[in-house]
Design a protein around this motif. Structure first.
Motif, PDB file in Angstrom:
ATOM      1  N   GLN A 184      -0.339  -3.031  -5.446  1.00 16.72           N
ATOM      2  CA  GLN A 184      -1.816  -2.649  -5.889  1.00 16.72           C
ATOM      3  C   GLN A 184      -2.185  -2.063  -7.061  1.00 16.72           C
ATOM      4  O   GLN A 184      -3.229  -1.663  -7.584  1.00 16.72           O
TER       5      GLN A 184
ATOM      6  N   ALA B 117       1.533   4.377   3.068  1.00 14.69           N
ATOM      7  CA  ALA B 117      -0.035   4.202   2.919  1.00 14.69           C
ATOM      8  C   ALA B 117      -0.717   4.943   4.061  1.00 14.69           C
ATOM      9  O   ALA B 117      -0.625   4.888   5.399  1.00 14.69           O
TER      10      ALA B 117
ATOM     11  N   ALA C 283       1.983   2.335  -6.120  1.00 17.29           N
ATOM     12  CA  ALA C 283       1.427   1.775  -4.875  1.00 17.29           C
ATOM     13  C   ALA C 283       1.738   0.330  -4.896  1.00 17.29           C
ATOM     14  O   ALA C 283       1.261  -0.530  -5.849  1.00 17.29           O
TER      15      ALA C 283
ATOM     16  N   GLY D  61       0.727  -1.212   0.023  1.00 10.73           N
ATOM     17  CA  GLY D  61       0.190   0.039   0.115  1.00 10.73           C
ATOM     18  C   GLY D  61       0.720   1.105   0.166  1.00 10.73           C
ATOM     19  O   GLY D  61       0.256   2.405  -0.284  1.00 10.73           O
TER      20      GLY D  61
END
Length: 187
Positions: free
Chosen positions: A121, A178, A118, A89
């Protein structure tokens, strides 16, 4: 006549109430195609790894590290003070290039430009995704990826063809943790 008709109807009903049977294929294929593909892929991986090992053997100026993920790398710039590496993240900003094993530029850092990603992700080829997790902010690492860790059988459908191992020099510019989802105040 009526009796014959009823007997015929009863006979048809008796023999037509059979459960359906599965049809068998006209031809049955063995797993030979799959076995051939597995053997072909093993040969490709072995040949690529032998080429990478030859590069490593001929370069006595660097200390190459073998990753458990199936690629090799060395540090151009190493940070020995920080311990923070990107985690799931986190958003990283990085710059990289891609070269052939012979050293010819496929994509220069100007072609790619710094990008953000990311961790785990977004889409990124598997070797680079795993390599970024090994790096710390400010480090520059050169990775040697066999094709199955780079763009594989399909290539990138642009400049990188099928089953092409690559070298990539990556600079990790920034790691942003994140962010937790903001919770609204309900006063």
């Amino acid at each position: 006549m009526k009796i014959k008709f009823l007997m015929l109807l009863a006979g048809l009903l008796l023999f037509s109430c059979k459960s359906p049977e599965a049809r068998r294929p006209v031809t049955q294929k063995s797993g030979s195609y799959i076995n051939e593909a597995v053997e072909r892929n093993r040969a490709i991986v072995a040949e690529e790894e032998a080429r990478i090992q030859k590069i490593i053997e001929n370069d006595s100026t660097r200390e190459y590290i073998s990753s458990p993920n199936g690629f090799w790398y060395y540090y151009n710039t190493k940070d020995t003070t920080s311990t923070k590496t990107p985690e799931f993240g986190d958003v990283v900003e990085f710059d990289y290039n891609i070269k052939s094993l012979g050293g010819e530029n496929i994509y220069s850092d100007e072609d790619i430009a710094p990008r953000t990603y990311a961790i785990d992700q977004e889409e990124l080829f598997s070797g680079l995704r795993q390599g970024l997790k090994l790096m710390k902010e400010g480090e520059t690492v050169t990775f040697l990826f066999p094709s199955h860790k780079a763009f594989g059988y399909y290539g990138d459908k642009n400049r990188i063809g099928s089953d092409v191992p690559v070298i990539s020099t990556v600079t990790l510019i920034d790691i942003s943790e994140a962010s937790e989802p903001e919770q609204e105040n309900n006063n």
